[in-house]
Design an enzyme around this catalytic site. Structure first.
Site, mmCIF file in Angstrom:
data_model
loop_
_atom_site.group_PDB
_atom_site.id
_atom_site.type_symbol
_atom_site.label_atom_id
_atom_site.label_comp_id
_atom_site.label_asym_id
_atom_site.label_seq_id
_atom_site.Cartn_x
_atom_site.Cartn_y
_atom_site.Cartn_z
ATOM 1 N N LEU A 254 -3.821 -4.997 -1.493
ATOM 2 C CA LEU A 254 -2.976 -6.076 -1.031
ATOM 3 C C LEU A 254 -3.510 -7.390 -1.591
ATOM 4 C CD1 LEU A 254 -2.531 -5.229 2.781
ATOM 5 C CD2 LEU A 254 -0.870 -4.851 0.959
ATOM 6 N N ASP A 255 -2.615 -8.337 -1.855
ATOM 7 C CA ASP A 255 -3.046 -9.667 -2.259
ATOM 8 C C ASP A 255 -3.937 -10.270 -1.185
ATOM 9 O OD1 ASP A 255 -1.570 -9.518 -4.562
ATOM 10 O OD2 ASP A 255 0.025 -10.863 -3.891
ATOM 11 N N LYS A 256 -4.786 -11.196 -1.603
ATOM 12 C CA LYS A 256 -5.673 -11.884 -0.669
ATOM 13 C C LYS A 256 -4.886 -12.548 0.453
ATOM 14 C CE LYS A 256 -9.364 -15.371 -0.535
ATOM 15 N NZ LYS A 256 -10.235 -16.258 -1.360
#
Length: 234
Positions: A51-53
């Site tokens: 997942l993106d930050k």
């Protein structure tokens, strides 16, 4: 202080975590989610997706290399159903529908959606508004797995995700994107997970307004079918 994650489920072959926003998956400037979780839980973990930050929500980590290979294959073959929740103060031109198109790098580490369809990012979304709330909620189901796919899809709709300034949204206390639900079958066993967002003032307003009542079991909604095109090899 925000916790890095909470444990949703522990199985013999994998764990499902609910990642907090602002936590990197990879160990770049410090320990990433996988390293933090392995140290906290006391056993080795293997990544199978990310997942993106800025994105919170459900993520799977395998507990062995063989389980990682099996789960990675499911993601590669698009056999894991993923559902994302996003909020936007923008107004999309349509309340539901497809977002399809190739993606290409843009400025400042962003991506952009193209009109071409050679190897497209494919997303279907539904949405709902609320008289008492100053934003619209979007439930999105990606049928492919491209970098920033949901964020780019929302930007292309004219409704960038609240807080996602990289894609020209207004500032907020977080980027309002959450990996909300997962459904998959591994080793003959079906698994389903749903996790409401825990962080963010707007998400809390949505929950207090009972705004997720129609999306409690997202796989039961009337999602259209999509068949991945066969890739042509030279």
């Amino acid at each position: 202080m925000t916790r890095s994650f909470s444990v949703v489920d522990e199985q013999h072959d994998f764990v499902v975590l609910d990642k907090a926003p602002g936590i990197s998956f990879h160990s770049d400037d410090g320990p990433g989610l996988a390293a933090i979780a392995a140290k906290t839980l006391g056993y080795e973990l293997f990544p199978v997706h990310r997942l993106d930050k800025v994105t919170s929500g459900l993520i799977i980590l395998a507990r062995s290399s063989s389980a990682a290979a099996e789960l990675t294959a499911l993601f590669t073959l698009h056999q894991v159903e993923k559902y994302y929740l996003a909020l936007s103060t923008g107004r999309a031109a349509k309340k539901q529908g497809w977002v399809k198109g190739d993606m290409a790098p843009a400025r400042r580490s962003a991506w952009k959606l193209l009109t071409s369809q050679h190897n497209p990012a494919v997303t279907y979304f539904v949405s709902q508004g609320y008289d008492e709330l100053p934003f619209r909620a979007y439930l999105l189901k990606p049928f492919s797995g491209k970098t920033h796919q949901i964020r780019v899809a929302m930007k292309s709709l004219g409704a960038p995700i609240s807080g996602d300034v990289l894609y020209q949204a207004e500032m907020a206390d977080r980027v309002y994107l959450h990996a909300y639900a997962l459904q998959f079958t591994v080793s003959g066993q079906q698994y389903r997970y749903v996790a409401a967002p825990q962080y963010g003032d707007k998400f809390q307003q949505l929950i207090q307004h009972d705004g997720l009542s129609e999306w409690l079991l997202p796989w039961q909604l009337n999602w259209p079918q999509y068949r991945q095109p066969k890739q042509v090899r030279n």
